[in-house]
Design a protein around this motif. Structure first.
Motif, short mmCIF file in Angstrom:
data_model
loop_
_atom_site.label_atom_id
_atom_site.label_comp_id
_atom_site.label_asym_id
_atom_site.label_seq_id
_atom_site.Cartn_x
_atom_site.Cartn_y
_atom_site.Cartn_z
N THR A 133 50.30 19.86 -11.80
CA THR A 133 49.59 19.45 -10.58
C THR A 133 50.59 19.08 -9.49
OG1 THR A 133 47.80 18.66 -11.98
CG2 THR A 133 47.81 17.88 -9.70
N LEU A 134 51.69 18.42 -9.87
CA LEU A 134 52.70 18.09 -8.87
C LEU A 134 53.45 19.34 -8.42
CD1 LEU A 134 54.14 14.69 -10.18
CD2 LEU A 134 52.43 15.08 -8.40
N LEU A 135 53.74 20.25 -9.35
CA LEU A 135 54.39 21.50 -8.95
C LEU A 135 53.50 22.27 -7.98
CD1 LEU A 135 55.89 22.71 -12.37
CD2 LEU A 135 57.21 22.09 -10.33
N ALA A 136 52.20 22.27 -8.25
CA ALA A 136 51.27 22.97 -7.36
C ALA A 136 51.24 22.29 -5.99
CB ALA A 136 49.87 23.01 -7.98
N ALA A 137 51.33 20.94 -5.98
CA ALA A 137 51.34 20.24 -4.69
C ALA A 137 52.50 20.75 -3.85
CB ALA A 137 51.44 18.73 -4.91
N ASN A 177 38.10 8.97 -12.62
CA ASN A 177 38.67 9.17 -11.28
C ASN A 177 39.49 10.44 -11.20
OD1 ASN A 177 37.54 6.94 -10.07
ND2 ASN A 177 39.23 5.58 -10.61
N SER A 178 40.05 10.85 -12.34
CA SER A 178 40.80 12.12 -12.31
C SER A 178 39.84 13.29 -12.29
CB SER A 178 41.79 12.22 -13.47
OG SER A 178 41.11 12.44 -14.68
N ALA A 179 38.66 13.12 -12.89
CA ALA A 179 37.66 14.19 -12.77
C ALA A 179 37.30 14.35 -11.29
CB ALA A 179 36.41 13.85 -13.59
N ALA A 180 37.13 13.21 -10.60
CA ALA A 180 36.80 13.26 -9.17
C ALA A 180 37.88 14.02 -8.41
CB ALA A 180 36.68 11.84 -8.62
N LEU A 181 39.13 13.66 -8.63
CA LEU A 181 40.19 14.27 -7.81
C LEU A 181 40.52 15.69 -8.26
CD1 LEU A 181 42.35 11.12 -7.16
CD2 LEU A 181 40.70 12.23 -5.66
N ASN A 182 40.30 16.00 -9.53
CA ASN A 182 40.48 17.40 -9.94
C ASN A 182 39.38 18.29 -9.35
OD1 ASN A 182 42.94 17.66 -11.42
ND2 ASN A 182 42.04 16.37 -13.01
N LYS A 183 38.18 17.73 -9.18
CA LYS A 183 37.15 18.49 -8.47
C LYS A 183 37.59 18.71 -7.01
CE LYS A 183 32.72 17.83 -10.61
NZ LYS A 183 31.39 17.17 -10.53
N ALA A 184 38.21 17.69 -6.44
CA ALA A 184 38.68 17.84 -5.05
C ALA A 184 39.76 18.93 -4.97
CB ALA A 184 39.22 16.51 -4.54
N ILE A 185 40.60 19.04 -5.99
CA ILE A 185 41.60 20.12 -5.98
C ILE A 185 40.90 21.48 -5.94
CG2 ILE A 185 43.39 21.30 -7.33
CD1 ILE A 185 44.46 18.62 -8.17
N VAL A 186 39.87 21.63 -6.78
CA VAL A 186 39.15 22.90 -6.80
C VAL A 186 38.53 23.18 -5.42
CG1 VAL A 186 37.17 24.12 -7.82
CG2 VAL A 186 38.69 22.74 -9.28
N LEU A 187 37.92 22.15 -4.84
CA LEU A 187 37.31 22.32 -3.51
C LEU A 187 38.36 22.70 -2.47
CD1 LEU A 187 34.86 19.35 -3.87
CD2 LEU A 187 34.13 21.66 -3.19
N MET A 188 39.54 22.11 -2.56
CA MET A 188 40.58 22.45 -1.58
C MET A 188 41.09 23.88 -1.79
SD MET A 188 40.60 20.12 0.62
CE MET A 188 41.98 20.64 1.65
N GLN A 189 41.02 24.39 -3.03
CA GLN A 189 41.37 25.81 -3.23
C GLN A 189 40.34 26.68 -2.52
OE1 GLN A 189 44.40 26.03 -4.58
NE2 GLN A 189 44.02 23.83 -4.72
N ALA A 190 39.06 26.28 -2.64
CA ALA A 190 37.99 27.04 -1.98
C ALA A 190 38.22 27.03 -0.47
CB ALA A 190 36.63 26.46 -2.35
N PRO A 235 46.73 14.34 -9.49
CA PRO A 235 45.74 14.86 -8.53
C PRO A 235 45.57 13.98 -7.30
CG PRO A 235 44.67 14.23 -10.60
CD PRO A 235 46.14 14.18 -10.84
N LEU A 236 45.86 12.69 -7.43
CA LEU A 236 45.82 11.84 -6.23
C LEU A 236 46.87 12.33 -5.24
CD1 LEU A 236 44.81 9.29 -4.71
CD2 LEU A 236 46.55 7.98 -5.97
N VAL A 237 48.08 12.58 -5.75
CA VAL A 237 49.15 13.09 -4.88
C VAL A 237 48.74 14.44 -4.28
CG1 VAL A 237 51.52 13.97 -4.86
CG2 VAL A 237 50.97 11.90 -6.17
N TYR A 238 48.27 15.33 -5.14
CA TYR A 238 47.92 16.68 -4.66
C TYR A 238 46.86 16.60 -3.55
CZ TYR A 238 46.64 21.52 -4.27
OH TYR A 238 46.42 22.76 -3.74
N VAL A 239 45.78 15.86 -3.81
CA VAL A 239 44.65 15.88 -2.87
C VAL A 239 45.05 15.23 -1.55
CG1 VAL A 239 42.26 15.21 -2.48
CG2 VAL A 239 42.97 15.99 -4.74
N LEU A 240 45.86 14.17 -1.61
CA LEU A 240 46.31 13.55 -0.36
C LEU A 240 47.15 14.54 0.43
CD1 LEU A 240 47.09 10.00 -1.76
CD2 LEU A 240 45.40 10.53 0.02
#
Ligand code: G3I
Ligand code: 9MR
Length: 593
Positions: free
Chosen positions: A225-229, A467-480, A582-587
């Motif tokens: 997740t951090l590498l992807a960020a 909370n990680s489920a929440a932010l991992n969903k946000a990662i998927v949404l940001m890919q969209a 995922p907190l880092v990624y989504v921010l």
């Protein structure tokens, strides 16, 4: 000035409704532990009961506040700079959120508001609530959430220069790690079978969570997740300085921080390509600082999941670091070889689940279905080598797209394939993957629209680490969003960020050090034994879920309310690297995309 003080002053300055009275007053603690008296009378509801982001909003994000049922239907937003009301809106009818039954809320939606700066939410009968909308609203939060990985480094002093109040001595040098019998069983390598007396060196890495273990499986998704960020936001990270020892070395700090973990991870591979499952003590460490935990450390077990997660991350790292420097070019070639060997071993040992030995009590990260791990590793190896045999494997093992977690990683390979800069996928496969991701994102958008709390979180998401489920969903949404440019996906992603920052029915910001009422007592051994009142900042706690596996006291059995800010509550109030990543990624994504 902290938010609570700002709020109190604004309330005095601008609210005719504020009534300070001894009767019905309540106190809240800000992050420095000071107490602030917030007034409430029979006619004025405390603004503490408004659920909204406690860290403000980005200008283009979803901006929503939830108000416990009040007998009015209007709200206003007042701008301090402009000295006038800049937005007026209707409150919705009050509704109960299905996962937080017991209280009904009205929604104040001011997403359309364009003003930035310090603002005040005004509702008749409710104490005024100050907040900010700002392009920089999440900058410090982002940097702290990334810096928390530095604070969780094993094998090194955290010095005052970089750690400030949270300086501490090095723990767990891991230069003399024992082989547990389970680490030798199942290995086909003669050398390691004969080496029971040899000690294993596996220094560095991040502590997994509130405990001091280092687990390959969980390091897998966290490091990914951090590498992807970085991969998805290289410009954002190019000159971002988070004040770590390597900050001046010319390599982006994010990559320096990830490298600390990779230098441990690369040691977890045995000579035959297999990968040890974890490196921990046999029992949980005490509530003590890292250097005080003198228990013997063991490398324990081997598993197909560890080998495949290792293969995926090492292949991805080889791509990301290859261009950074000559040293990293060599490293990146080494990592790719290691990835290939781990993958080959997994193909030959395709069904070896980790089985927790009787004498081991540390975390399990058990899994017995590996097709998702195969598809992820195959995707990363394809991207690193361009060898289409990996793509054939990807197709063979591909699984339905699910919310990413340490146990369910099918989405990770899909995200990597879709995000690759030079896409060598054939058009049909690319379109199929794109559709699978967008269909999932559309489901999250519907969940958002149907949710009384304006957040795409449903009953199934309230598991350990919700909370990680929440932010991992946000990662998927940001890919969209990145794939389509459709702003609705970003709006819904930002609703998940505001959820963890306070737009939830518990009253808490789930990130330590940020917000008016952040988690103060995370199940994090260093934070609880360092004699600093404030926990290390920037850590995301696991979040509500009603499994209550720890037997602690909870205010409610409702999934979204079953949360306790106590040391006792390791099932809702621990921290973990796979939750912070995922907190880092989504921010980064909300700020930079
Ligand atoms: O797989 C089942 C699923 O089939 C079922 O529908 C669901 C219903 O609750 O449960 C699923 O199992 C859960 C499992 O995680 C996988 O999600 C368990 O109930 C749940 O107890 C388990 O929680 C894990 C916890 O360790 C206990 O093993 C967390 O995901 C995991 O994040 C957590 O990780 C710990 C490490 O072991 C040690 N270090 C700290 C770290 C964070 O707390
Ligand atoms: O502290 C441990 C935490 O890091 C783990 O996630 C959790 C998982 O089971 O276990 C915690 O340790 C507790 C143990 O399981 C039961 N006795 C109390 C321990 C914490 O004080």
């Amino acid at each position: 000035m902290n938010h609570t003080n700002i709020r109190t002053i604004f309330a005095f300055a601008f609210s005719s409704q504020l009534v300070l009275s001894a009767c019905g007053s309540s106190s809240t603690n800000n992050i420095d532990g000071e107490s602030n008296i917030v007034g409430e009378s029979a006619t004025t509801m405390s603004s503490d009961r408004i659920a909204m982001s406690q860290v403000g909003f980005l200008p283009d994000s979803e901006k929503v506040a939830l108000i416990p049922d009040v007998p009015v239907s209007q709200f206003q937003i007042f701008s301090i700079a402009e000295g006038e009301v800049v937005f007026e809106g209707e409150l919705t009818d009050a509704k109960e959120w299905q996962v937080a039954k017991g209280e009904s809320y009205k929604v104040a939606d001011f997403s359309a508001l364009n003003s930035t700066g310090e603002l005040i939410l005004r509702i008749d009968g409710v104490e005024d609530k100050a907040f900010q909308i700002n392009q920089n609203a999440y900058d410090k939060l982002h940097d702290a959430s990334l810096k928390s990985f530095y604070f969780n480094r094993a094998s090194t002093d955290i010095t005052e220069e970089y750690g400030g109040a949270w300086a501490r001595a090095a723990g767990h040098l891991d230069e003399k790690v024992n082989y547990h019998a389970s680490a030798l069983k199942g290995s086909t390598n003669k050398d390691s079978s004969n080496s029971k007396d040899r000690l294993f060196i596996a220094s560095k890495g991040w502590y997994d969570a509130g405990d001091y273990g280092k687990y390959v499986v969980n390091s897998g998704i966290a490091t990914y997740t951090l590498l992807a960020a970085f991969q998805h936001h290289p410009n954002f990270y190019q000159n971002r300085n988070i004040n770590i020892p390597e900050s001046d070395n010319g390599i982006p700090d994010l990559l320096d921080e990830i490298n600390w973990n990779l230098e441990w991870l690369e040691k977890m591979q045995a000579d035959d390509g297999s990968v040890y499952h974890k490196l921990t003590t046999l029992k949980w460490p005490g509530k003590e600082m890292p250097h005080q935990d003198k228990r013997a450390r063991y490398v324990i077990g081997k598993s197909t999941s560890a080998a495949l997660d290792f293969a995926a991350v090492m292949a991805m790292a080889s791509r990301v670091y290859g261009h950074q420097s000559d040293t990293y070019l060599t490293k990146s070639q080494q990592w790719l070889k290691q990835a290939t060997r781990a993958y080959q071993w997994a193909k030959a040992n395709s069904d070896l689940p980790y089985v927790q030995p009787d004498d081991v009590k540390s975390g399990e990260y058990g899994d017995d279905f590996f097709h998702d791990e195969f598809s992820w590793a195959a995707a990363e190896l394809f991207l690193a080598t361009n060898d289409t045999r990996y793509l054939d494997d990807f197709a063979q093992y591909q699984q339905p797209f699910t919310v990413p977690s340490w146990q369910h990683v099918s989405a990770l390979g899909v995200i990597s394939l879709l995000a690759a800069e030079t896409n060598t996928l054939d058009e049909a496969l690319y379109q199929q993957l794109r559709k699978t991701l967008l269909d999932t994102a559309d489901v999250y958008v519907s969940q958002y629209q149907e949710s009384a709390f304006r957040v795409p979180m449903v009953a199934d998401d309230f598991v350990w680490g919700s909370n990680s489920a929440a932010l991992n969903k946000a990662i998927v949404l940001m890919q969209a969003y990145r794939l389509t440019g459709n702003a609705e996906y970003k709006t819904v992603a930002s609703s998940l960020m505001t959820y963890v920052l306070g737009k939830n029915p518990t009253g808490y910001s789930f990130v330590t050090g940020f917000g008016e009422k952040p988690a103060m007592l995370p199940h994090h051994r260093a934070s609880q034994s360092d004699r600093v009142t404030r926990p290390i900042p920037g850590m995301l706690v696991g979040g509500p879920q009603n499994g209550q596996q720890d037997g602690c006291d909870y205010p409610s059995g409702e999934p979204a309310l079953s949360y306790a800010d106590t040391w006792c509550s390791y099932s809702t109030n621990e921290v973990a690297i796979n939750w912070n990543a995922p907190l880092v990624y989504v921010l980064a994504s909300l700020i930079a995309d």
